[in-house]
Design an enzyme around this catalytic site. Structure first.
Site, PDB file in Angstrom:
ATOM      1  N   THR A 160       0.823  -1.204   0.000  1.00 51.23           N
ATOM      2  CA  THR A 160       0.000   0.000   0.000  1.00 51.23           C
ATOM      3  C   THR A 160       0.861   1.259   0.000  1.00 51.23           C
ATOM      4  OG1 THR A 160      -1.426   1.287   1.481  1.00 51.23           O
ATOM      5  CG2 THR A 160      -0.117  -0.397   2.523  1.00 51.23           C
ATOM      6  N   ASP A 161       0.311   2.339  -0.530  1.00 51.14           N
ATOM      7  CA  ASP A 161       1.017   3.620  -0.471  1.00 51.14           C
ATOM      8  C   ASP A 161       1.147   4.125   0.970  1.00 51.14           C
ATOM      9  OD1 ASP A 161      -1.654   4.309  -0.037  1.00 51.14           O
ATOM     10  OD2 ASP A 161      -1.770   5.776  -1.672  1.00 51.14           O
ATOM     11  N   GLU A 162       0.354   3.539   1.891  1.00 49.88           N
ATOM     12  CA  GLU A 162       0.371   4.020   3.276  1.00 49.88           C
ATOM     13  C   GLU A 162       1.718   3.781   3.957  1.00 49.88           C
ATOM     14  OE1 GLU A 162      -3.250   3.324   5.453  1.00 49.88           O
ATOM     15  OE2 GLU A 162      -4.373   3.054   3.610  1.00 49.88           O
TER      16      GLU A 162
HETATM   17  P1  NAD Z   1      -9.459  -7.510   2.846  1.00 45.64           P
HETATM   18  O1  NAD Z   1      -9.412  -7.187   4.297  1.00 45.64           O
HETATM   19  O2  NAD Z   1     -10.699  -7.256   2.068  1.00 45.64           O
HETATM   20  O3  NAD Z   1      -9.118  -9.066   2.626  1.00 45.64           O
HETATM   21  C1  NAD Z   1      -8.086  -9.701   3.299  1.00 45.64           C
HETATM   22  C2  NAD Z   1      -8.209 -11.209   3.062  1.00 45.64           C
HETATM   23  O4  NAD Z   1      -7.126 -11.854   3.733  1.00 45.64           O
HETATM   24  C3  NAD Z   1      -9.500 -11.817   3.597  1.00 45.64           C
HETATM   25  O5  NAD Z   1     -10.060 -12.695   2.640  1.00 45.64           O
HETATM   26  C4  NAD Z   1      -9.045 -12.583   4.835  1.00 45.64           C
HETATM   27  O6  NAD Z   1      -9.853 -13.719   5.125  1.00 45.64           O
HETATM   28  C5  NAD Z   1      -7.627 -12.992   4.426  1.00 45.64           C
HETATM   29  N1  NAD Z   1      -6.770 -13.245   5.593  1.00 45.64           N
HETATM   30  C6  NAD Z   1      -6.593 -12.447   6.679  1.00 45.64           C
HETATM   31  N2  NAD Z   1      -5.745 -13.040   7.532  1.00 45.64           N
HETATM   32  C7  NAD Z   1      -5.343 -14.209   6.972  1.00 45.64           C
HETATM   33  C8  NAD Z   1      -4.455 -15.258   7.358  1.00 45.64           C
HETATM   34  N3  NAD Z   1      -3.803 -15.222   8.536  1.00 45.64           N
HETATM   35  N4  NAD Z   1      -4.285 -16.315   6.528  1.00 45.64           N
HETATM   36  C9  NAD Z   1      -4.954 -16.367   5.343  1.00 45.64           C
HETATM   37  N5  NAD Z   1      -5.818 -15.419   4.937  1.00 45.64           N
HETATM   38  C10 NAD Z   1      -6.006 -14.346   5.729  1.00 45.64           C
HETATM   39  O7  NAD Z   1      -8.225  -6.756   2.208  1.00 45.64           O
HETATM   40  P2  NAD Z   1      -8.101  -6.061   0.781  1.00 45.64           P
HETATM   41  O8  NAD Z   1      -8.653  -4.701   0.840  1.00 45.64           O
HETATM   42  O9  NAD Z   1      -8.586  -7.020  -0.248  1.00 45.64           O
HETATM   43  O10 NAD Z   1      -6.528  -5.924   0.678  1.00 45.64           O
HETATM   44  C11 NAD Z   1      -5.735  -6.974   0.094  1.00 45.64           C
HETATM   45  C12 NAD Z   1      -4.274  -6.567   0.133  1.00 45.64           C
HETATM   46  O11 NAD Z   1      -4.098  -5.356  -0.584  1.00 45.64           O
HETATM   47  C13 NAD Z   1      -3.761  -6.297   1.550  1.00 45.64           C
HETATM   48  O12 NAD Z   1      -2.456  -6.822   1.628  1.00 45.64           O
HETATM   49  C14 NAD Z   1      -3.747  -4.773   1.663  1.00 45.64           C
HETATM   50  O13 NAD Z   1      -2.749  -4.342   2.543  1.00 45.64           O
HETATM   51  C15 NAD Z   1      -3.454  -4.382   0.231  1.00 45.64           C
HETATM   52  N6  NAD Z   1      -3.967  -3.068  -0.198  1.00 45.64           N
HETATM   53  C16 NAD Z   1      -5.270  -2.728   0.004  1.00 45.64           C
HETATM   54  C17 NAD Z   1      -5.756  -1.506  -0.475  1.00 45.64           C
HETATM   55  C18 NAD Z   1      -7.216  -1.120  -0.325  1.00 45.64           C
HETATM   56  O14 NAD Z   1      -7.594  -0.017  -0.737  1.00 45.64           O
HETATM   57  N7  NAD Z   1      -8.081  -1.964   0.184  1.00 45.64           N
HETATM   58  C19 NAD Z   1      -4.897  -0.637  -1.145  1.00 45.64           C
HETATM   59  C20 NAD Z   1      -3.556  -1.022  -1.332  1.00 45.64           C
HETATM   60  C21 NAD Z   1      -3.115  -2.252  -0.874  1.00 45.64           C
HETATM   61  P1  TYD Z   2     -10.415   4.037   4.594  1.00 48.19           P
HETATM   62  O1  TYD Z   2     -11.407   3.583   3.584  1.00 48.19           O
HETATM   63  O2  TYD Z   2     -10.465   3.450   5.961  1.00 48.19           O
HETATM   64  O3  TYD Z   2      -8.979   3.835   3.924  1.00 48.19           O
HETATM   65  P2  TYD Z   2      -7.514   4.328   4.447  1.00 48.19           P
HETATM   66  O4  TYD Z   2      -7.600   4.829   5.816  1.00 48.19           O
HETATM   67  O5  TYD Z   2      -6.740   3.061   4.354  1.00 48.19           O
HETATM   68  O6  TYD Z   2      -7.096   5.383   3.466  1.00 48.19           O
HETATM   69  O7  TYD Z   2     -10.532   5.613   4.740  1.00 48.19           O
HETATM   70  C1  TYD Z   2     -10.381   6.476   3.630  1.00 48.19           C
HETATM   71  C2  TYD Z   2     -10.438   7.888   4.170  1.00 48.19           C
HETATM   72  O8  TYD Z   2     -11.755   8.139   4.665  1.00 48.19           O
HETATM   73  C3  TYD Z   2      -9.500   8.138   5.339  1.00 48.19           C
HETATM   74  O9  TYD Z   2      -8.980   9.460   5.243  1.00 48.19           O
HETATM   75  C4  TYD Z   2     -10.384   8.024   6.565  1.00 48.19           C
HETATM   76  C5  TYD Z   2     -11.736   8.494   6.054  1.00 48.19           C
HETATM   77  N1  TYD Z   2     -12.925   7.875   6.685  1.00 48.19           N
HETATM   78  C6  TYD Z   2     -13.940   8.670   7.188  1.00 48.19           C
HETATM   79  O10 TYD Z   2     -13.877   9.922   7.132  1.00 48.19           O
HETATM   80  N2  TYD Z   2     -15.029   8.062   7.743  1.00 48.19           N
HETATM   81  C7  TYD Z   2     -15.144   6.696   7.840  1.00 48.19           C
HETATM   82  O11 TYD Z   2     -16.152   6.189   8.385  1.00 48.19           O
HETATM   83  C8  TYD Z   2     -14.090   5.890   7.298  1.00 48.19           C
HETATM   84  C9  TYD Z   2     -14.160   4.389   7.373  1.00 48.19           C
HETATM   85  C10 TYD Z   2     -12.994   6.524   6.723  1.00 48.19           C
END
Ligand code: NAD
Ligand code: TYD
Length: 356
Positions: free
Chosen positions: A136-138
């Site tokens: 992630t960019d975070e």
């Molecule tokens: P999510 O929380 O929707 O899904 C995570 C999945 O991992 C779930 O299916 C969960 O059951 C599985 N999991 C958790 N712990 C586990 C374990 N110990 N063993 C096996 N499986 C396990 O997450 P997401 O939003 O789909 O994110 C997927 C990846 O992408 C993560 O690594 C996250 O850091 C990265 N990412 C997410 C975002 C975003 O915007 N959501 C952006 C950039 C990167």
């Molecule tokens: P989120 O979807 O949790 O992603 P991330 O924190 O990983 O970027 O949040 C996106 C942005 O929205 C973040 O600045 C926090 C804000 N946010 C709210 O203002 N209200 C909410 O209920 C949530 C879940 C997030």
């Protein structure tokens, strides 16, 4: 040179991005073989995989990435030559109230996968091998009003979530530098799209608007995120897996920055139309709530490297993608009802108290 994996181990493939990746990868590579290893935590849902589960090359294994024996068996039995590692605890707010599981899954889980992958790769069981860490960019921390994260921006994670992802990214780097393991690392901005668990900003807002519930906006709502459609992320991951050089890191972004409040207003207005409500009606649900501790102000990705070197750019505009996403949620209320039952309700009450 292009690397075409014969057999993929995808971790976390029942989650939001992992399941979208599996859909997209199977559509693009119909003869592929994919093992999906997922522990089915609150965020994992097999209903996200309807449509691919009957594909002859697809199989699901319920299990934990921290289980070294299971990981070793899967790698060996399926002749895995690519690990695409999505599994994680992924929600910043949950990491603030309970960081431990983030370290266990994101750091220890990644190290377990890396170590078993190293042994498998070094055994010579497969001709070629890639380990792709989805990040992630975070991990780069927070930006001011200007500037962008590049792949050489120092890691400066601020939340327990991003710190655990940064730790995992550094282990991936270490396995490449120390053992020469062929690793890859992508760092993507905020995703949106179908199967997004409604604890994250966009699906939470859609869900609450539909149900006429308050829309909790943290702080002043002026934090900035860069939004990318999840299927564009999936396409970028496939390109990196097949084309990137071993040891490389690529940022993935949408060049699509929004203040949170503007995105919430947009979703409100689009749903006014879809739900036949008066213009401005949904915006009345907006409630400014106490800010998230350590809330990163701005994320913005420079994805030039991916464009120049691997010829990837997002295929969708945000305008189309957000409308499609809203329509998906409206058409899939059964999915939402299922994932928002039980444990989700408890989490929601704890997180938002009387705003719930
Ligand atoms: P999510 O929380 O929707 O899904 C995570 C999945 O991992 C779930 O299916 C969960 O059951 C599985 N999991 C958790 N712990 C586990 C374990 N110990 N063993 C096996 N499986 C396990 O997450 P997401 O939003 O789909 O994110 C997927 C990846 O992408 C993560 O690594 C996250 O850091 C990265 N990412 C997410 C975002 C975003 O915007 N959501 C952006 C950039 C990167
Ligand atoms: P989120 O979807 O949790 O992603 P991330 O924190 O990983 O970027 O949040 C996106 C942005 O929205 C973040 O600045 C926090 C804000 N946010 C709210 O203002 N209200 C909410 O209920 C949530 C879940 C997030």
């Amino acid at each position: 040179m292009t690397f075409i994996p014969g057999s993929l181990l995808v971790t976390g493939g029942a989650g939001f991005i992992g399941s979208n990746f599996i859909h997209s990868y199977i559509a693009n590579n119909p003869t592929c073989s994919i093992i999906n290893l997922d522990a089915l935590t609150y965020a994992g849902n097999l209903n996200n995989l309807k449509g691919v589960e009957k594909h002859p090359g697809y199989s699901f294994v319920k299990g934990d990435i921290c289980d070294a024996g299971l990981v070793a068996t899967l790698l060996a039995e399926h002749n895995i030559d690519a690990v695409v590692h999505f599994a994680a605890e992924s929600h910043v707010d949950r990491s603030i109230t309970g960081p431990e599981i983030f370290v266990r899954t994101n750091v220890l889980g990644t190290q377990t996968l890396l170590e078993e992958s190293r042994k498998h790769w070094q055994s010579g069981a497969v001709e070629d091998f890639r380990f792709l860490q989805i990040s992630t960019d975070e991990v780069y921390g927070s930006l001011g009003d200007s500037g962008y994260f590049t792949e050489t921006t120092p890691l400066a994670a601020n939340s327990p979530y991003s710190a655990s992802k940064a730790g995992a990214d550094l282990l991936v780097r270490a396995y490449h530098e120390t053992y020469g393991m062929p690793t890859l690392n992508t760092r993507c901005s905020n995703n949106y799209g179908p199967y997004h668990f409604p604890e994250k900003l966009i699906p939470l807002m859609i869900h609450n608007i539909i149900n006429c519930r308050p829309l909790p906006v943290y702080g002043d709502g002026r934090n900035v995120r860069d939004w990318l459609h999840v299927r564009d992320h999936a396409a970028a991951v496939e390109v990196v897996l097949k084309k990137a050089a071993s040891g490389s890191v690529y940022n993935i972004g949408g060049n699509n920055e929004w203040h949170n409040i503007d995105i919430v207003n947009l979703v409100c207005d689009l749903l006014d139309v879809r739900l036949g409500r008066k213009p401005g009606e949904n915006r009345e649900l907006i409630t400014f709530v106490k800010d998230r501790p350590g809330h990163d102000r701005r994320y913005a990705i420079d994805a030039t490297r991916l464009k120049n070197e691997l010829d990837w750019e997002p295929a969708r505009t945000f305008e189309t993608g957000i409308q499609e996403t809203i329509d998906w949620y409206l058409a899939n209320q059964d999915w939402v009802a299922e994932v928002t039952s039980g444990a989700y309700r408890e989490y929601y009450t704890t997180q938002y108290g009387d705003k719930a």
